[in-house]
Design a protein around this motif. Structure first.
Motif, PDB file in Angstrom:
ATOM      1  N   ARG A   5       3.220   3.257   6.702  1.00  0.00           N
ATOM      2  CA  ARG A   5       3.562   4.382   5.833  1.00  0.00           C
ATOM      3  C   ARG A   5       2.325   5.222   5.592  1.00  0.00           C
ATOM      4  O   ARG A   5       1.240   4.689   5.455  1.00  0.00           O
ATOM      5  CB  ARG A   5       4.058   3.873   4.476  1.00  0.00           C
ATOM      6  N   ALA A   8       0.383   7.159  -0.049  1.00  0.00           N
ATOM      7  CA  ALA A   8       0.991   7.953  -1.116  1.00  0.00           C
ATOM      8  C   ALA A   8      -0.101   8.690  -1.866  1.00  0.00           C
ATOM      9  O   ALA A   8      -1.232   8.227  -1.955  1.00  0.00           O
ATOM     10  CB  ALA A   8       1.756   7.036  -2.075  1.00  0.00           C
ATOM     11  N   ARG A  85       4.269   5.376 -11.783  1.00  0.00           N
ATOM     12  CA  ARG A  85       4.244   5.103 -10.339  1.00  0.00           C
ATOM     13  C   ARG A  85       5.448   4.218 -10.082  1.00  0.00           C
ATOM     14  O   ARG A  85       5.751   3.323 -10.856  1.00  0.00           O
ATOM     15  CB  ARG A  85       2.977   4.370  -9.931  1.00  0.00           C
ATOM     16  N   HIS A  88       4.584   2.654  -5.557  1.00  0.00           N
ATOM     17  CA  HIS A  88       3.342   3.318  -5.143  1.00  0.00           C
ATOM     18  C   HIS A  88       3.465   4.828  -4.997  1.00  0.00           C
ATOM     19  O   HIS A  88       2.576   5.464  -4.453  1.00  0.00           O
ATOM     20  CB  HIS A  88       2.790   2.702  -3.851  1.00  0.00           C
ATOM     21  N   ALA A  89       4.550   5.405  -5.453  1.00  0.00           N
ATOM     22  CA  ALA A  89       4.747   6.852  -5.357  1.00  0.00           C
ATOM     23  C   ALA A  89       4.701   7.465  -6.754  1.00  0.00           C
ATOM     24  O   ALA A  89       5.033   6.815  -7.740  1.00  0.00           O
ATOM     25  CB  ALA A  89       6.093   7.149  -4.702  1.00  0.00           C
ATOM     26  N   VAL A 104      11.399   9.817  -8.484  1.00  0.00           N
ATOM     27  CA  VAL A 104      10.307   9.400  -7.613  1.00  0.00           C
ATOM     28  C   VAL A 104      10.093  10.509  -6.588  1.00  0.00           C
ATOM     29  O   VAL A 104      11.065  11.008  -6.000  1.00  0.00           O
ATOM     30  CB  VAL A 104      10.638   8.074  -6.899  1.00  0.00           C
ATOM     31  N   ASP A 106       8.187  12.040  -3.110  1.00  0.00           N
ATOM     32  CA  ASP A 106       7.406  11.917  -1.881  1.00  0.00           C
ATOM     33  C   ASP A 106       6.779  13.276  -1.644  1.00  0.00           C
ATOM     34  O   ASP A 106       7.451  14.304  -1.764  1.00  0.00           O
ATOM     35  CB  ASP A 106       8.287  11.557  -0.681  1.00  0.00           C
TER      36      ASP A 106
END
Length: 136
Positions: A5, A8, A85, A88-89, A104, A106
């Protein structure tokens, strides 16, 4: 093999963008909100069949900006909002008398919002109902 990934955005990186999102959504400023969103943004809600939520993803900055301004005007005008958070975002926790919701975000490499995931499933948010400060 699992695909890595992208990292973030850290809290310091994401907070100004999330604050700008909140100001635009709460102020009904669709143009400002659209500028924060990628044109191909996707908004998904998860009600888990237990809470009122959109059944289908919302695609595109124009539709997403309209949705957020209307939802914030109708449901979150007086909500208590905190930064968090979630997996982790960057996220925000909205607490209103009716319910708790976690948004949340991205972010893309250019610092625009590429996806918003609204978590409204009561069972998944039970730990936040008692005033816990973070979404995890």
């Amino acid at each position: 093999m699992e695909r890595p990934r992208p990292p973030a955005a850290g809290p310091a990186d994401a907070r100004p963008l999330v604050d700008a999102f909140l100001a635009a959504a709460r102020g009904g400023a669709m143009g400002r909100l659209r500028a924060l969103l990628r044109e191909d943004v996707v908004v998904t809600t998860d009600g888990g069949g237990l809470a009122r939520a959109g059944r289908h993803p919302v695609h595109g900055a124009r539709k997403a900006a309209w949705l957020f301004t209307k939802v914030f005007e109708r449901f979150y005008a007086d909500a208590e909002i905190s930064h968090a958070r979630y997996n982790h975002a960057p996220a925000i926790v909205l607490r209103s008398p009716a319910r708790v919701v976690v948004y949340v975000f991205d972010l893309d490499a250019a610092g625009r919002i590429s996806r918003v995931y609204a978590l409204v499933t009561p069972d998944k948010l039970r730990h936040l109902r008692n005033g816990a400060p973070s979404a995890g």
